[in-house]
Enzyme design. Sequence first.
Site: not given
Length: 497
Positions: A269, A281, A355
């Site tokens: 990643k 965030k 993901r």
Amino acid sequence: MTNMNFSARSVTDVAGAKTQCAVLPLFSGEKLSRGTRQLDKSAGGSVKAALALGDFSGKAGQTLMLPGTGGARRLLLIGCGEAKKFDRAAAMKFCQSIYKALSGTGAKDLMLHLADLKLKTADNTWLLSYLARHLVESSYRYTETVSKPKSPLKLNRVVVNTGGKIPATAAKTAMEQGKSIGLGINQARHLANLPGNICTPSYLAQQARKLARGNARVSVSVLEEKKMKELGMGSLLSVSAGSAQAAKLIVMHYQGARANQQPYVLVGKGITFDSGGISLKPGAKMDEMKFDMGGAASVFGTMHALVALGLPLNVVAIVAAAENMPSGTATKPGDVVTSMSGQTIEVLNTDAEGRLVLCDALTYAERFKPRAVIDIATLTGACVVALGSHATGLFANEDELAEQLLAAGTDSHDRAWRMPLWDDYQKQLDSNFADIANIGGPGGGSITAACFLSRFAKSYHWAHLDIAGSAWNAAPKGATGRPVALLTRYLMDRAGK
Ligand code: BES
Ligand code: MN
Ligand code: ZN
């Protein structure tokens, strides 16, 4: 980067041997070895005097530096504790004590008198490998963006006196291996520590090309966004949609075996900064999201180690590099994207972006007909809650692969802990509007993230390492280089090294 030289030989005249620092392991309650007695004698009995004063008893972790005479400028006594309790944990402590005791001095070389260590043969080589790795790792300093960087240890030569206990060639090989792993770890730390404005997806692509330039066994191809679009990587591209930085799919091939030998595939990643995207965030500690390419960094580090070790196997390393940013062109919560596998994904939270880049990289990996695929990712905050920083989270769709990785982690002291991938968790990813949702609700967040990935890894043996807790330290802030040691050990085991 450091270039430490490691060598081994059997020294007969211990007192006369030239070194800036003779390192003498000492067990509590044991008589002095012949070598130590020789050095003590030439230093006018200073070792015995220190012992008689009670300043040094050989307790584990204790160190005492004395001025030397004869060939040795310094004598460094290292307490090893009780001989019968000298296990790998104690051996590690021993190696760490050497570095700590030397770090304040100007010593440029050391001679370790191994003859005094009461270890089984196998563990002698393990200790030497760890010693080299630790010394190399300890000499890493972050220098790139500071005006006056801290200077590293001056130590550049390490000689081991095997005392005839193990062949000098075995000792040297062990240290060379440890050094290669240490350099790989430092490479990973270097990349991960770089700020997001320097270490962008294109910067990572350049680093891959640089690695290939110097090595005949390494070749690189970089897939640009246009190519990824043609391949149908709608999931990966949905992450870079809001960023001014183009995503890159970086593919490095290491060929150490016949071309027809199936490769091991590593997938990293490489989110060079994770703002969360539209699902922004909170501000506190958001800077740490520059480390969100820690998986990619460990893949680079492992490739460096692999090249240095020259392992006789084939490895393909895939880095899914992108920046996750909010903007008018960014993916929005509720958007549905189509992955390369054909599965549609409802992006319920743009902060679950790891993901989304990994799933397309996992589909891309199929074309290499891999023996096994291992992805490495700073994937979930939930993994940090579950395991803290000591263990990497391990998920696998095949037991033998899981066990091999756990064993590699234990052996290299870069440990992982297996988590479940049970079907029961899969339904948390159900979506009304797509084949799968990209988040699975509040429970078992690291598991549902792994379940998401598993849907794209059905055609091969696959493992996922969630390094959200192990990839960096909060204080002092910095990348750890994990799990380079685990991955390198895993590949060395496969190569029978
Ligand atoms: N990169 C983060 C995971 C992370 C968080 C690593 C904190 C290390 C420390 C990842 O992209 C992320 O944001 N995950 C979300 C997933 C959630 C939205 C389902 C998380 O863990 O909060
Ligand atoms: Mn995120
Ligand atoms: Zn992330």
